[in-house]
Write a protein that holds these residues in place. Structure first.
Motif, PDB file in Angstrom:
ATOM      1  N   LEU A 132       0.830  -1.210   0.000  1.00  0.00           N
ATOM      2  CA  LEU A 132       0.000   0.000   0.000  1.00  0.00           C
ATOM      3  C   LEU A 132       0.863   1.258   0.000  1.00  0.00           C
ATOM      4  O   LEU A 132       0.566   2.230  -0.709  1.00  0.00           O
ATOM      5  CB  LEU A 132      -0.936  -0.014   1.210  1.00  0.00           C
ATOM      6  N   ASP A 154       0.755   4.090  -2.809  1.00  0.00           N
ATOM      7  CA  ASP A 154       0.399   5.468  -2.440  1.00  0.00           C
ATOM      8  C   ASP A 154       1.481   6.464  -2.832  1.00  0.00           C
ATOM      9  O   ASP A 154       1.189   7.599  -3.223  1.00  0.00           O
ATOM     10  CB  ASP A 154       0.115   5.562  -0.940  1.00  0.00           C
ATOM     11  N   GLN A 191      -7.660   1.346  -4.324  1.00  0.00           N
ATOM     12  CA  GLN A 191      -6.496   1.711  -5.133  1.00  0.00           C
ATOM     13  C   GLN A 191      -6.862   1.717  -6.614  1.00  0.00           C
ATOM     14  O   GLN A 191      -7.275   0.688  -7.162  1.00  0.00           O
ATOM     15  CB  GLN A 191      -5.351   0.728  -4.882  1.00  0.00           C
TER      16      GLN A 191
END
Length: 296
Positions: A219, A223, A249
């Motif tokens: 993640l 990001d 996402q």
């Protein structure tokens, strides 16, 4: 020879000379001993019951992975898996995900749901792409063959690949495909350090096991924009909770652990079982024997 098989119509038609098939389901079990048991679509309590069935000398799991059986098999019982039943479907699913990501189909699907006609030139192909297959076994070799017409450059990594060679391949990869089994050594093997070694914009595809990837590190890499995206047929945790941030996402494609599924899978499983049991009845060694310590 008496063999336990799932109570499905495709299995009800099985005929092998000298073999009696006994059919089990979650709600009904046959009586009497059996020499073999074929495991498929059985919940854990039923599976454990079948593994310890009186008289069982061998067990065939109609799956490629064996982690659901490992450690539960009684002493002296031989285990077989059915990776050949699933290898090509998983390889095809993996290629399909790669092509979908390169062509941005996930972004167009998002735009479709919002009623937006959104064109973009930021689309790719696999021509000249460096693809690292981490876990270069049966599926990896089929995937390499499937990638050949797309002119991708493939590097296969095995457990014995030296660390320096592995890291060098990962650093050049446009795609990293994970086909590793779940073992104590592979859990979390794709961590923040490994993800940082990938070049900016690289994509990750996981059709092995969800536990291979540190989800928090994944993640963070998504990001930050360092990772181009991910195609995930397996996740950690699994099933993925509905409020999990991976769902949100925009550059992640998720399928619910169905890479090996095909519309004819049960029929193919029944035919695989017939051929396997026929070999057993004839005194031949079937394919798929799992040796102690072997991982899938």
């Amino acid at each position: 020879m008496r063999v336990l098989v799932p109570d499905l119509k495709e299995f009800r038609t099985l005929r092998v000379e000298g073999v009696e098939f006994a059919f089990y389901s979650e709600s009904q079990l046959p009586e009497g001993e059996a020499e073999g048991a074929v495991l498929w679509l059985a919940p854990a309590p039923l599976r454990d019951r079948l593994l310890t069935w009186p008289g069982v000398k061998w067990v065939l799991t109609l799956t490629a992975g064996i982690d659901h059986v490992a450690g539960r098999l009684p002493q002296g019982v031989t285990l077989y898996n059915a990776h050949r039943l699933h290898d090509r479907a998983v390889a095809v699913h993996t290629l399909a995900g790669m092509l979908a990501a390169e062509r941005g189909l996930h972004r167009f699907r998002d735009a479709q749901q919002q009623g937006r006609w959104q064109r973009t030139l930021n689309l790719g192909t696999l021509d000249g792409a460096d693809v690292v297959i981490w876990g270069y076994g049966h599926i990896g070799k089929i995937l390499e063959d499937l990638l050949r017409p797309f002119h991708a450059r493939v590097t296969g990594l095995r457990s014995r690949t030296p660390a320096a060679e592995r890291d060098a391949a990962l650093a050049e990869a446009d795609w990293v495909v994970l086909l590793l089994p779940s073992t104590p050594e592979t859990q979390g093997i794709v961590n923040a350090d490994v993800l940082a070694r990938l070049k900016p914009g690289a994509w990750l595809s996981n059709q092995g096991r969800g536990s291979l990837i540190d989800t928090g590190a994944l993640l963070a890499a998504l990001d930050s924009g360092h990772l181009g995206g991910a195609v995930l047929d397996v996740t950690d945790p699994e099933p993925l909770p509905e409020d999990h941030p991976l769902w949100q996402q925009p550059n992640v494609l998720i399928t619910p652990h169905i890479a090996s599924s095909t519309r004819d899978l049960i029929a193919r499983g029944a035919e695989y079982t017939r051929a396997f049991v026929e070999a057993m009845a004839a005194g031949r060694e079937p394919a798929g024997r799992v040796e102690p310590g072997q991982k899938y």
